[in-house]
Every structure is written in structure tokens, then in C-alpha cells.
Design a protein around this motif. Structure first.
Motif, PDB file in Angstrom:
ATOM      1  N   LYS A  21      -2.416  -1.302 -12.304  1.00  0.00           N
ATOM      2  CA  LYS A  21      -1.806   0.009 -12.079  1.00  0.00           C
ATOM      3  C   LYS A  21      -1.419   0.340 -10.644  1.00  0.00           C
ATOM      4  CE  LYS A  21      -2.030   1.217 -16.394  1.00  0.00           C
ATOM      5  NZ  LYS A  21      -0.810   1.432 -17.173  1.00  0.00           N
ATOM      6  N   PHE A  22      -2.024  -0.327  -9.654  1.00  0.00           N
ATOM      7  CA  PHE A  22      -1.741   0.023  -8.265  1.00  0.00           C
ATOM      8  C   PHE A  22      -0.376  -0.504  -7.838  1.00  0.00           C
ATOM      9  CE2 PHE A  22      -1.687  -0.951  -3.734  1.00  0.00           C
ATOM     10  CZ  PHE A  22      -1.936   0.302  -3.222  1.00  0.00           C
ATOM     11  N   ALA A  23       0.383   0.339  -7.130  1.00  0.00           N
ATOM     12  CA  ALA A  23       1.693  -0.052  -6.609  1.00  0.00           C
ATOM     13  C   ALA A  23       1.907   0.579  -5.232  1.00  0.00           C
ATOM     14  CB  ALA A  23       2.799   0.405  -7.561  1.00  0.00           C
ATOM     15  N   SER A  24       2.476  -0.208  -4.322  1.00  0.00           N
ATOM     16  CA  SER A  24       2.796   0.322  -3.001  1.00  0.00           C
ATOM     17  C   SER A  24       4.073  -0.321  -2.483  1.00  0.00           C
ATOM     18  CB  SER A  24       1.657   0.052  -2.014  1.00  0.00           C
ATOM     19  OG  SER A  24       2.028   0.477  -0.716  1.00  0.00           O
ATOM     20  N   ASP A  25       5.027   0.528  -2.142  1.00  0.00           N
ATOM     21  CA  ASP A  25       6.259   0.027  -1.522  1.00  0.00           C
ATOM     22  C   ASP A  25       6.131   0.005   0.005  1.00  0.00           C
ATOM     23  OD1 ASP A  25       6.440   2.682  -0.744  1.00  0.00           O
ATOM     24  OD2 ASP A  25       8.265   3.097  -1.878  1.00  0.00           O
ATOM     25  N   ARG A  26       4.933   0.389   0.493  1.00  0.00           N
ATOM     26  CA  ARG A  26       4.582   0.378   1.917  1.00  0.00           C
ATOM     27  C   ARG A  26       5.339   1.417   2.735  1.00  0.00           C
ATOM     28  NH1 ARG A  26       4.907  -6.071   1.832  1.00  0.00           N
ATOM     29  NH2 ARG A  26       3.033  -6.429   0.610  1.00  0.00           N
ATOM     30  N   SER A  27       5.995   2.351   2.099  1.00  0.00           N
ATOM     31  CA  SER A  27       6.750   3.375   2.827  1.00  0.00           C
ATOM     32  C   SER A  27       5.859   4.230   3.715  1.00  0.00           C
ATOM     33  CB  SER A  27       7.530   4.260   1.851  1.00  0.00           C
ATOM     34  OG  SER A  27       6.652   4.860   0.909  1.00  0.00           O
ATOM     35  N   HIS A  28       4.586   4.370   3.357  1.00  0.00           N
ATOM     36  CA  HIS A  28       3.651   5.148   4.179  1.00  0.00           C
ATOM     37  C   HIS A  28       3.360   4.472   5.515  1.00  0.00           C
ATOM     38  CE1 HIS A  28       1.138   2.160   2.254  1.00  0.00           C
ATOM     39  NE2 HIS A  28       0.131   2.471   3.058  1.00  0.00           N
ATOM     40  N   TRP A  66       8.329  -0.187  11.186  1.00  0.00           N
ATOM     41  CA  TRP A  66       6.956  -0.435  10.769  1.00  0.00           C
ATOM     42  C   TRP A  66       5.984   0.062  11.829  1.00  0.00           C
ATOM     43  CZ3 TRP A  66       6.238  -1.388   5.911  1.00  0.00           C
ATOM     44  CH2 TRP A  66       7.180  -2.127   5.190  1.00  0.00           C
ATOM     45  N   ARG A  67       4.973   0.811  11.393  1.00  0.00           N
ATOM     46  CA  ARG A  67       3.888   1.202  12.307  1.00  0.00           C
ATOM     47  C   ARG A  67       3.011  -0.009  12.611  1.00  0.00           C
ATOM     48  NH1 ARG A  67       2.912   6.327   8.790  1.00  0.00           N
ATOM     49  NH2 ARG A  67       4.349   7.759   9.792  1.00  0.00           N
ATOM     50  N   MET A  68       2.801  -0.819  11.603  1.00  0.00           N
ATOM     51  CA  MET A  68       2.069  -2.084  11.712  1.00  0.00           C
ATOM     52  C   MET A  68       2.819  -3.106  10.873  1.00  0.00           C
ATOM     53  SD  MET A  68      -0.490  -1.625  13.718  1.00  0.00           S
ATOM     54  CE  MET A  68      -1.509  -3.055  13.447  1.00  0.00           C
ATOM     55  N   PRO A  69       2.853  -4.370  11.296  1.00  0.00           N
ATOM     56  CA  PRO A  69       3.587  -5.386  10.529  1.00  0.00           C
ATOM     57  C   PRO A  69       3.045  -5.477   9.099  1.00  0.00           C
ATOM     58  CG  PRO A  69       2.890  -6.257  12.659  1.00  0.00           C
ATOM     59  CD  PRO A  69       2.223  -4.925  12.505  1.00  0.00           C
ATOM     60  N   PRO A  70       3.944  -5.568   8.115  1.00  0.00           N
ATOM     61  CA  PRO A  70       3.519  -5.632   6.713  1.00  0.00           C
ATOM     62  C   PRO A  70       3.023  -7.026   6.328  1.00  0.00           C
ATOM     63  CG  PRO A  70       5.878  -5.823   6.832  1.00  0.00           C
ATOM     64  CD  PRO A  70       5.404  -5.580   8.248  1.00  0.00           C
ATOM     65  N   PRO A  71       2.327  -7.115   5.201  1.00  0.00           N
ATOM     66  CA  PRO A  71       1.931  -8.438   4.692  1.00  0.00           C
ATOM     67  C   PRO A  71       3.166  -9.295   4.439  1.00  0.00           C
ATOM     68  CG  PRO A  71       0.796  -6.693   3.498  1.00  0.00           C
ATOM     69  CD  PRO A  71       1.844  -6.028   4.341  1.00  0.00           C
ATOM     70  N   GLU A  72       2.956 -10.599   4.424  1.00  0.00           N
ATOM     71  CA  GLU A  72       4.068 -11.534   4.203  1.00  0.00           C
ATOM     72  C   GLU A  72       4.479 -11.611   2.738  1.00  0.00           C
ATOM     73  OE1 GLU A  72       3.140 -15.285   5.993  1.00  0.00           O
ATOM     74  OE2 GLU A  72       2.824 -14.387   7.965  1.00  0.00           O
TER      75      GLU A  72
END
Length: 162
Positions: free
Chosen positions: A100-107, A115-121
Motif C-alpha cells: 500500500k505504501f507509495a511515494s513520488d518523492r515530491s516532499h 532535490w533537498r537530498m539526492p533521491p534513491p537510485e
């Protein structure tokens, strides 16, 4: 069961730290990846594993001893100094979290889209129903999201060694 016998029965279900999929400041995804590892490697029954979100109505919880802290100062994962120490915990069974968990990393982007911090690869985590539902997991309203909401005392009473 006392603490000594509980320690004897403890079995490590996660990989060594240097083999974990980890991205700084992406805690919810790091936990998702640990749950995925446990599921894929059958290190224990997934029924025994939970993801836990710690928050409150104000979404401000101080957490000490974080890598990004300075000395003994807490990190508060919100841009404010005032804090409300009445924490709650949302406990989600690992299998539900994986589904059920989903994140588009927009936060994790600023107002200019940087990006505030580099995202996962790896690709963003999403479900057939959602590309972003992080707020449903952080929210401590029991009518919203998945899992059960506990006060700290109720959590310790439910999950603590008896």
C-alpha cells in the motif's frame, strides 16, 4: 519471558548494515526496502514484521542521535523549533506496507523543484492505486490510512516483552 530469554531467542532478520539498501533522509523507503528484503529472503514470517511511523497531530517529533544532528541536539523533521512531545505510532503490518505504501518523492523537492537530498537510485515506490500516499502514513488520525495508531504507552504494553 524475561529480557535474558528474549535476547537468546532473538534472530537477526535483516542484512548486515553495509548490505542494506539505504538512502539518507528517505526513512520510509529504507524501511520499505528492509520489509522487501525480509519477504524476498524469508528471514522470518512477514506476519511478525511491522513498519512504524512516529508522529503526532502537529507532525513534529524530536529524534535524538541522528546523523544529521549536531552533538546531543535532537533532529525535528519539520522546519520549526517548537515541538509537541506527545508522540503517536502508526503500526502497519509489513505485508500491508509493501502493498500500500507509495511515494513520488515530491516532499523531498523545494519550491523550485530541486532535490533537498539526492533521491534513491531505484524507481519511486508506487501501487496500482497510488503514486503518493505518504501523508496517509504520517497522519495519526485512526480513520485515515493503514495499520493501528498507538500512544507510546499502549505501544510498549502491546509489543513490549512481557
Amino acid at each position: 519471558m524475561n529480557q535474558e530469554s528474549a535476547a537468546i531467542e532473538y534472530k537477526c532478520i535483516t542484512p548486515p548494515r553495509n548490505h542494506c539498501v539505504y538512502t539518507s533522509c528517505y526513512c520510509e523507503e529504507n524501511v520499505w526496502k528492509l520489509c522487501e528484503y525480509i519477504k524476498n529472503h524469508s528471514t522470518c514470517s512477514l506476519d511478525e514484521v511491522y513498519a512504524v511511523f512516529i508522529s503526532n497531530e502537529r507532525k513534529m517529533i524530536p529524534i535524538w542521535k541522528q546523523k544529521s544532528s549536531r552533538g546531543d541536539e535532537p533532529v525535528i523533521w519539520v522546519g520549526t523549533i517548537q515541538c509537541n512531545l506527545f508522540m503517536k505510532l502508526r503500526v502497519i503490518p509489513a505485508d500491508v506496507y509493501l502493498k500500500k505504501f507509495a511515494s513520488d518523492r515530491s516532499h523531498m523537492k523545494d519550491s523550485d523543484g530541486n532535490w533537498r537530498m539526492p533521491p534513491p537510485e531505484y524507481s519511486c515506490l508506487e501501487t496500482p492505486e497510488s503514486k503518493m500516499n505518504l501523508d496517509d502514513f504520517i497522519c495519526m488520525d485512526p480513520r485515515v490510512g493503514f495499520g493501528e495508531i498507538y500512544s507510546l504507552l499502549d505501544f510498549v504494553n502491546h509489543f513490549g516483552v512481557k
